[in-house]
Design a protein around this motif. Structure first.
Motif: not given
Length: 716
Positions: A311-312, A670-686
């Protein structure tokens, strides 16, 4: 000169009563090549703490007293962004003007400090909550021993330089030390208010505080003086420090989840990486850890950059560029260097400058060179930035030549090590303590020693170079390096595998004998992708067993093994970065449930350390209601410990980004235990940026993508 005298040791105080100085109750700040470590009171007592500049301790004592006593401690904390340290206290009994002792707990005492431009700024505030006038005798004790970091760590020197008599001029004290390297090092303490009495090691004030009255005393400490501390200077420097930290934390995609505490872990880890990252001429570079390793290390920086690469990727670019610029060019047994080898460690203090230790620029890391090449391959795939690879090509070829010609001292096709002189590191993998490699009967092997995980790194490095050569239409080199990778793979499977254990041995010694010890090192082998799928499954099962999984993370050595000690540095302790590399290895071979479990273990460990992971902690088994056991002198913060959460997240999500092709591949998320949503914003691809969302829907994880037109996201 008459004012020259041998530099004194730090003063020894008697009768001090303090809370225990355990590692996770010490507090650290850093700016460039300056850092400070203190206890919860904000005091420095001259053990492993102090104010350090360029690997030299320029403040070895700094203690606040009220009427000759320390305040009662209320709280202490580092701000979430790692800019400010704040200690809150209350007075003990104080004298009334011309009367008896006043009651305790009527004065609130706050110490707030930060570092900016390699200078310590501090504000001491006192507020009177009583209805009476309070007479406040306030004293500060201070001193500077100018010890080199290696002295602070316990090394004895037969001779030291000379410390001049302290210069006292009414509102400041200047210390000067002339090292044996002919460098003069200075330390200046300056006060906003001239003390009533000022000596070379103590300042005394007598304040009279009216009811609801407040006083503020400002101090600055650094290598130079010339400025009078004030509220305006404090506020201006604080604003600059906070703005600078905010800018450093903005790099890379933004990660957030549905879990408040998990978000705190992510944010604190990112803040720790920002704190430890130093701007070099070649770009950003993460120093390894505070206090012992606040300098550029090769292996640590490569692993840290790899942990956040997905991611960086900017940190990896800075690391690769810096290490290429400091590549070895000569053979030196003292520095364990040879042409093409990548640096292990660099130091700026007096002892390295004099050659008392080889660490001014030291190359005694057998794994750093193949890791450097392998990271270049991972960076190119992640970003498609082959222009950087072209710039680094001479360094990459030189590193590969080192592996081919110098790295295989036993001429058996394996990458191995043996230190050139006794002053160097006896073990030169990531487990570099003297007792970390041994046979199953406990005896230490003779060198050269070939570590199992290093072969995996070399396997990845040669495959990387083969791919780069094909891109350059250098088919002979591509074929040679691809064949070399296959030779290493075959040798590892033949020489390191223990069929009866279903596991790989830790190393092969100079006689060709396998060290049949069950360690965490084969988890790194999975990370490299070398083992066959069947053997990887068996290694996975072993790593997830109770022998390795302590309940807080993966032990460096399995229980029941010779020399196992959960309190040791490398023989049974838990290192978060080691757990993360093992988890990524498991993930690459399809294991997800075990990775989720290990992620939960590290998260719960972080919750016991104020949402940050230490360098290591003890490997005792987890017991209900009991926290993980701290390792006495662990670095906190530590770069690759802070980066571990990000590699764990990647291993859970099964996310792989190919910037060269402009694709995102998500496998069995898979998501970590206790986590129902995970957001990745502004991920650079090319050249594009996309947002990814992961959401738990019943037994499934749904993946949503938006933005990034033309960027395919495949979910498998």
């Amino acid at each position: 000169m008459d004012d020259l005298a041998p530099a004194p040791d730090a003063p020894v105080e008697h009768g001090e009563t303090r809370e225990p100085r355990v590692p996770h109750r010490m507090f650290a700040l850093k700016d460039k090549d300056t850092f400070v470590v203190c206890d919860a009171f904000g005091d420095i007592l001259g053990a492993g703490d102090g104010l350090f500049h360029n690997d030299t301790r320029i403040l070895s004592r700094f203690r606040l007293l009220l009427a000759g006593q320390p305040p009662s401690l209320l709280s202490a904390a580092i701000a979430q962004d790692n800019v400010f340290f704040t200690s809150n206290g209350a007075n003990q009994a104080l004298p009334y003007p011309g009367g008896p002792m006043g009651p305790p707990g009527v004065l609130h005492v706050e110490r707030k400090r930060f570092l900016w431009a390699e200078r310590l700024y501090e504000r001491i505030s006192c507020f009177n909550y009583s209805r009476d006038v309070v007479l406040l005798p306030l004293s500060l004790e201070f001193g500077a021993d100018f010890h080199d970091m290696f002295e602070v760590r316990g090394m004895k020197r037969p001779k030291r330089g000379y410390q001049r008599a302290a210069e006292v001029d009414g509102r400041s004290v200047r210390y000067r030390y002339e090292g044996l390297d002919a460098v003069e090092r200075t330390s200046v303490i300056t006060f906003s208010d001239p003390p009533g009495r000022l000596g070379p090691h103590r300042a005394d004030y007598m304040y009279s505080l009216q009811p609801e009255g407040r006083l503020e005393l400002y101090l600055e400490i650094g290598s130079d003086g010339g400025h009078i501390p004030s509220k305006e200077r404090f506020r201006d420097a604080a604003a600059r420090a906070r703005w600078d930290m905010r800018a450093r934390r903005r790099h890379g995609a933004r990660l957030r989840t549905s879990g408040r505490l998990f978000n705190e872990w992510l944010e604190k880890s990112k803040a720790d990486l920002a704190l430890l990252t130093t701007r070099m001429e070649t770009g950003p570079y993460p120093y390894a850890g505070i206090p012992w390793f606040s300098t550029a290390f090769g292996r640590d920086a490569i692993i840290t950059a790899w942990q956040i690469l997905w991611f960086e990727p900017g940190l990896a670019k800075g690391v690769l560029t810096y290490l290429a610029a400091h590549q070895a060019e000569e053979v030196s047994s003292f520095r364990d260097s040879a042409p093409g080898k990548i640096m292990h460690e660099t130091r700026k203090g007096e002892m390295p400058a004099l050659g008392e230790v080889p660490f001014g620029r030291y190359y005694g890391g057998v794994d750093t060179t193949p890791l450097f090449v392998a990271l270049a391959g991972a960076y190119a795939e992640r970003t498609g930035d082959f222009a950087l690879i072209d710039d680094l090509w001479p360094a990459l070829k030189a590193a590969t030549a080192w592996m081919e010609h110098y790295g295989d001292t036993n001429a058996d096709g394996l990458i191995d090590y043996k230190r050139g002189q006794d002053s160097g590191l006896s073990n030169q993998g990531w487990k570099d303590s003297e007792d970390s490699v041994f046979h199953k009967d406990g005896r230490f092997p003779d060198g050269p020693i070939a570590l199992v995980e290093v072969q995996g790194y070399a396997f990845s490095a040669f495959r990387t170079m083969a791919g780069f050569a094909r891109r350059k239409d250098d088919i002979p080199s591509a074929e040679r390096w691809a064949a070399r990778a296959e030779q290493i793979r075959e040798a590892v499977e033949r020489l390191f595998w223990m069929e009866d254990q279903g596991y790989y041995g830790i190393a092969i010694d100079g006689e060709g004998a396998l060290c049949e010890v069950l360690s965490s090192n084969p988890g790194h082998l999975l990370f490299s992708g070398l083992p066959s799928p069947d053997r990887a499954r068996r290694v996975t099962k072993r790593i997830l067993s109770a022998a390795f999984d302590s309940g807080w993370g993966v032990r460096t050595l399995g229980t029941g093994q010779p020399r196992f000690n959960p309190m040791s540095y490398h023989n049974g302790s838990v290192w978060p970065h080691d757990t993360a590399l093992c988890a990524m290895g498991l993930s690459l071979y399809g294991e997800r449930e075990g990775v989720v479990s290990l992620t939960s273990s590290l998260f719960e460990t972080a919750a016991n350390y104020e949402m940050r992971l230490p360098e290591l902690f003890c490997g005792f088994p987890r017991m209900a209601g009991e926290p993980p056991v701290a390792y006495p002198v662990a670095c906190l913060p530590q770069a690759w410990a802070a980066g571990s959460v990000f590699m764990m997240v990647q291993a859970c999500l099964g996310i792989h980004i190919d910037g060269a092709k402009g694709e995102v591949d998500v496998r069995d998320p898979h998501l970590p235990i206790g986590i129902d949503r995970f957001w990745i914003e502004g991920l650079r691809v090319g050249d594009a940026r996309i947002d990814l969302g992961f959401e738990r829907v019943g037994p499934r994880i749904e993946v949503h993508a938006r933005g990034g037109a033309g960027v395919p996201v495949r979910v498998r």
